[in-house]
Design an enzyme around this catalytic site. Sequence first.
Site, PDB file in Angstrom:
ATOM      1  N   PRO A 129     -20.622  42.723  -5.633  1.00  0.00           N
ATOM      2  CA  PRO A 129     -22.017  42.968  -5.997  1.00  0.00           C
ATOM      3  C   PRO A 129     -22.906  42.919  -4.754  1.00  0.00           C
ATOM      4  O   PRO A 129     -22.825  41.966  -3.979  1.00  0.00           O
ATOM      5  CB  PRO A 129     -22.362  41.810  -6.943  1.00  0.00           C
ATOM      6  N   VAL A 130     -23.746  43.925  -4.571  1.00  0.00           N
ATOM      7  CA  VAL A 130     -24.673  43.976  -3.434  1.00  0.00           C
ATOM      8  C   VAL A 130     -26.036  44.401  -3.965  1.00  0.00           C
ATOM      9  O   VAL A 130     -26.185  45.519  -4.467  1.00  0.00           O
ATOM     10  CB  VAL A 130     -24.207  44.961  -2.350  1.00  0.00           C
ATOM     11  N   ALA A 131     -27.016  43.520  -3.858  1.00  0.00           N
ATOM     12  CA  ALA A 131     -28.354  43.832  -4.358  1.00  0.00           C
ATOM     13  C   ALA A 131     -28.912  45.067  -3.663  1.00  0.00           C
ATOM     14  O   ALA A 131     -28.875  45.182  -2.442  1.00  0.00           O
ATOM     15  CB  ALA A 131     -29.285  42.642  -4.138  1.00  0.00           C
ATOM     16  N   CYS A 178     -25.521  33.507  -3.972  1.00  0.00           N
ATOM     17  CA  CYS A 178     -26.627  34.181  -3.283  1.00  0.00           C
ATOM     18  C   CYS A 178     -27.462  33.168  -2.501  1.00  0.00           C
ATOM     19  O   CYS A 178     -27.929  32.173  -3.059  1.00  0.00           O
ATOM     20  CB  CYS A 178     -27.517  34.919  -4.285  1.00  0.00           C
ATOM     21  N   LYS A 216     -18.568  33.460  -8.500  1.00  0.00           N
ATOM     22  CA  LYS A 216     -18.573  33.615  -7.050  1.00  0.00           C
ATOM     23  C   LYS A 216     -19.391  32.487  -6.444  1.00  0.00           C
ATOM     24  O   LYS A 216     -20.528  32.245  -6.845  1.00  0.00           O
ATOM     25  CB  LYS A 216     -19.152  34.964  -6.628  1.00  0.00           C
ATOM     26  N   ASP A 239     -17.295  39.023   6.314  1.00  0.00           N
ATOM     27  CA  ASP A 239     -16.827  39.650   7.561  1.00  0.00           C
ATOM     28  C   ASP A 239     -15.733  40.681   7.320  1.00  0.00           C
ATOM     29  O   ASP A 239     -14.791  40.800   8.110  1.00  0.00           O
ATOM     30  CB  ASP A 239     -16.346  38.598   8.566  1.00  0.00           C
ATOM     31  N   ALA A 284     -18.387  44.082   0.761  1.00  0.00           N
ATOM     32  CA  ALA A 284     -19.802  44.106   0.399  1.00  0.00           C
ATOM     33  C   ALA A 284     -20.554  44.968   1.412  1.00  0.00           C
ATOM     34  O   ALA A 284     -20.560  46.185   1.318  1.00  0.00           O
ATOM     35  CB  ALA A 284     -20.348  42.683   0.343  1.00  0.00           C
TER      36      ALA A 284
END
Length: 340
Positions: free
Chosen positions: A25-27, A110, A154, A221, A243
């Site tokens: 998930p990436v905002a 987050c 997560k 990374d 990500a």
Amino acid sequence: MQQHALYHPVSIGPLSLKGNVFFAPVAGYSDSAFRSIAIEWEASFTYTEMVSSEAMVRDSLNTKRLIRRASNETHYAIQIFGSNPAVMAETAKLIVDSAQPSCIDINAGCPMPKITKTGAGAALTREPTRLYEVVKAVADAVYAQDARIPVTVKIRAGWEEAHLTWKEAARAAVDAGAQALALHPRTCAQCYAGEANWDIIADLVQCARGWGEVPVFGSGDLHAPEDARAMLEHTACAGVMFARGAMGNPFIFRQTRQLLTEGYYTPVTFEQKLRAAWRELHLLAQDVGESSACKQMRKRFVSYAKGERGKTQWCQRAVHASSFADFAAVIRDACPCIGL
């Protein structure tokens, strides 16, 4: 570990997946348009960007858009965030009813202050007792409705270097009903600075084996296929989650699969990059309209152009593009062989 064993099917509770190279998930990026492109390039599993539990129970139209399944998503996970167990449980029930995802993931990682100040995100990793309450409420709600949908969590390494609570948080999540864990091995204080400590992922893998063979997925990374191979070899985690490394680079999923199974991967041409960007723009427009899609695509085009000669000139034009015609002109000038 033998190279051919690095890429393999994985199971998350009752959910069976054909591969172990995920899109995290990436905002601002993990919308259905980019997820669709990622799947075309062989992402094994995809996650929505995190969804606010408070917004979901308020019946937010934007939140409903976030949880929409892409047309080619056989399996996908919806990630939710919040700190109120009752609200999180209600959100999970609404999602199961309306979207029928393959998995519901709880964000306890987050590091953004606007999230953590509400007690959500990485603040939950800092408070394992609260995390247990949230996961238990969500798991009970989901499993009562559909036991085929696993709940996962997560987490981060901890709040700061002096307070690494990943082990306590992970155990709390599993005890509460989580069927898989993902770990970003930086602290909340680090945000995305410094290096991700993959040793922590390896330690969690060892711990989870004693908790009923709970699969652990690693992130942090991962910017190239070689990074994924290195993480799998170093940590023995069940799979990797790209990500930021996938931004403007959905090709990384197929390339990683190739590297893990064949020992090499096929480079992507500039034409392929531009065609993917053009397709993403149109998929995005189907969801939010041409004007909004073009605005969102500006920064994404810059990501697609990364590493290419002459990118500065094209990107300067792309960041001002406001229509399909504008982007088509930029793409034609960048790569005349593309007939748009």
